[in-house]
Each structure stands twice: as structure tokens, then as C-alpha cells.
Design a protein around this motif. Structure first.
Motif, PDB file in Angstrom:
ATOM      1  N   ASP A  43     -43.566  34.335  38.399  1.00 30.38           N
ATOM      2  CA  ASP A  43     -42.433  34.780  39.199  1.00 30.38           C
ATOM      3  C   ASP A  43     -42.543  34.022  40.520  1.00 30.38           C
ATOM      4  O   ASP A  43     -43.487  34.232  41.285  1.00 30.38           O
ATOM      5  CB  ASP A  43     -42.522  36.284  39.427  1.00 30.38           C
ATOM      6  N   LEU A  44     -41.618  33.135  40.794  1.00 25.32           N
ATOM      7  CA  LEU A  44     -41.731  32.295  41.992  1.00 25.32           C
ATOM      8  C   LEU A  44     -41.548  33.080  43.291  1.00 25.32           C
ATOM      9  O   LEU A  44     -41.958  32.613  44.347  1.00 25.32           O
ATOM     10  CB  LEU A  44     -40.748  31.133  41.936  1.00 25.32           C
ATOM     11  N   PHE A  45     -40.958  34.260  43.230  1.00 23.28           N
ATOM     12  CA  PHE A  45     -40.812  35.083  44.429  1.00 23.28           C
ATOM     13  C   PHE A  45     -42.180  35.477  44.974  1.00 23.28           C
ATOM     14  O   PHE A  45     -42.455  35.322  46.154  1.00 23.28           O
ATOM     15  CB  PHE A  45     -39.989  36.333  44.112  1.00 23.28           C
ATOM     16  N   SER A  46     -43.045  35.963  44.105  1.00 20.56           N
ATOM     17  CA  SER A  46     -44.347  36.468  44.549  1.00 20.56           C
ATOM     18  C   SER A  46     -45.520  35.632  44.055  1.00 20.56           C
ATOM     19  O   SER A  46     -46.663  35.913  44.391  1.00 20.56           O
ATOM     20  CB  SER A  46     -44.543  37.895  44.047  1.00 20.56           C
ATOM     21  N   SER A 104     -52.380  38.065  48.461  1.00 25.54           N
ATOM     22  CA  SER A 104     -52.288  37.930  47.002  1.00 25.54           C
ATOM     23  C   SER A 104     -50.872  38.233  46.526  1.00 25.54           C
ATOM     24  O   SER A 104     -50.096  38.894  47.228  1.00 25.54           O
ATOM     25  CB  SER A 104     -53.267  38.893  46.336  1.00 25.54           C
ATOM     26  N   PRO A 105     -50.524  37.790  45.325  1.00 25.66           N
ATOM     27  CA  PRO A 105     -49.203  38.109  44.784  1.00 25.66           C
ATOM     28  C   PRO A 105     -48.936  39.625  44.725  1.00 25.66           C
ATOM     29  O   PRO A 105     -47.842  40.074  45.061  1.00 25.66           O
ATOM     30  CB  PRO A 105     -49.230  37.492  43.380  1.00 25.66           C
ATOM     31  N   MET A 106     -49.915  40.390  44.311  1.00 30.83           N
ATOM     32  CA  MET A 106     -49.722  41.839  44.218  1.00 30.83           C
ATOM     33  C   MET A 106     -49.508  42.460  45.597  1.00 30.83           C
ATOM     34  O   MET A 106     -48.657  43.333  45.767  1.00 30.83           O
ATOM     35  CB  MET A 106     -50.904  42.505  43.509  1.00 30.83           C
ATOM     36  N   ASN A 132     -46.035  44.804  49.806  1.00 31.58           N
ATOM     37  CA  ASN A 132     -45.430  44.740  51.140  1.00 31.58           C
ATOM     38  C   ASN A 132     -43.909  44.658  51.057  1.00 31.58           C
ATOM     39  O   ASN A 132     -43.202  45.293  51.841  1.00 31.58           O
ATOM     40  CB  ASN A 132     -45.964  43.544  51.928  1.00 31.58           C
ATOM     41  N   TRP A 133     -43.404  43.872  50.108  1.00 34.04           N
ATOM     42  CA  TRP A 133     -41.960  43.731  49.963  1.00 34.04           C
ATOM     43  C   TRP A 133     -41.327  45.070  49.584  1.00 34.04           C
ATOM     44  O   TRP A 133     -40.318  45.471  50.162  1.00 34.04           O
ATOM     45  CB  TRP A 133     -41.636  42.670  48.916  1.00 34.04           C
ATOM     46  N   HIS A 134     -41.925  45.762  48.607  1.00 39.94           N
ATOM     47  CA  HIS A 134     -41.389  47.065  48.192  1.00 39.94           C
ATOM     48  C   HIS A 134     -41.426  48.070  49.343  1.00 39.94           C
ATOM     49  O   HIS A 134     -40.475  48.848  49.520  1.00 39.94           O
ATOM     50  CB  HIS A 134     -42.142  47.605  46.969  1.00 39.94           C
ATOM     51  N   ALA A 135     -42.492  48.060  50.129  1.00 40.26           N
ATOM     52  CA  ALA A 135     -42.584  48.955  51.289  1.00 40.26           C
ATOM     53  C   ALA A 135     -41.461  48.648  52.276  1.00 40.26           C
ATOM     54  O   ALA A 135     -40.860  49.559  52.845  1.00 40.26           O
ATOM     55  CB  ALA A 135     -43.951  48.813  51.945  1.00 40.26           C
TER      56      ALA A 135
END
Length: 144
Positions: free
Chosen positions: A3-6, A127-129, A134-137
Motif C-alpha cells: 500500500d503506497l500510502f503507508s 513504521s508503516p503500522m 497516527n493517520w486513523h487517530a
């Protein structure tokens, strides 16, 4: 499949062959993990597995569009090439495995490391996770 976003590896498959089912299985895993909206662009090289009617039909059934690198140009697929280079140099180079299962377990262990702990400069050295967390938060804060 990345997934290139993360930069998270979201789909993979390991088989002792290079048939279309190899990449179709990885695509299925990625789709079940992400459930992307129709219209997602799936980028790959021009390998016969990705060009196959079986894989192209799977992309279509998930509402995805195909994008392929120019012939003989590895730079078009740089994130994937970088992933493979990191795996080979960081974990596999010079190792010998007694069985195929042992080699596959090593790759899975590295993919877990990659997704959960490997720091990426493109993600601000997290890290990707963690990037996704952070994005979801941030999305939750926006919605509140």
C-alpha cells in the motif's frame, strides 16, 4: 503487495512456482485486508503473472484498474524493488535454509518486522503500522 500510502505490505503469497495464482492469492489477501473503494490503481511490472487473463479478471472483479511499468524499466516500480532489496540484503543474503518452510518462515518474520518496526524516511521515520495508527487517530480528531 504494498500500500503506497503507508508502505505497509498488505498481500503476499509464496509458492514454488511463478503462475498467476501466486499473484492472485496475494491480491486476494490485500483486498480482504483493505477492502479498497472501486477505482484503486494496482501497479505492477509486466510479468506474465500480472498480464495473465486470470489476474486481470481478478483485478476487475475487485473494481481495480491495472497500471504497468514500461517494458524493461525497473524504476517504474521502485517501492517494490526497494522492498525486495531490503529483504534480500537485510535478512536473506548469505543464508542457507534446510527446507522451503524454513525460508518461508524467515520471509514472514521479516515482513512482520517490516510492517511493525522498520522505519521509513518517506513516512517521517516511523513504521508503516505506526503511520496508519497516527493517520486513523487524526481522522478521529477531525470527525469529533
Amino acid at each position: 503487495m504494498i500500500d503506497l500510502f503507508s508502505r505497509q505490505v498488505v498481500g503476499w503469497s509464496m509458492q514454488p512456482h511463478m503462475q498467476a495464482s501466486l499473484v492472485t492469492d496475494a491480491l486476494r489477501m490485500a483486498w480482504f485486508r483493505r477492502h479498497p473503494q472501486p477505482g484503486l490503481i494496482f501497479h505492477s511490472d509486466r510479468g506474465s503473472q500480472y498480464c495473465s487473463s486470470v489476474f486481470q479478471a481478478a483485478l476487475s472483479s475487485y473494481g481495480m484498474r491495472s497500471s504497468m511499468s514500461r517494458k524493461g524499466n525497473c524504476w517504474d516500480n521502485a517501492p517494490t524493488e526497494s522492498l525486495w532489496g531490503s529483504l534480500k540484503v537485510g535478512r536473506l543474503y548469505g543464508k542457507r535454509f534446510a527446507t522451503q518452510r524454513e525460508a518461508m518462515d524467515e520471509v514472514i518474520d521479516w515482513l512482520t518486522f517490516y510492517n511493525h518496526r522498520r522505519l521509513h524516511s518517506t513516512l517521517g521515520y516511523i513504521s508503516p503500522m505506526k503511520f496508519e495508527e497516527n493517520w486513523h487517530a487524526g481522522q478521529t480528531k477531525k470527525a469529533a
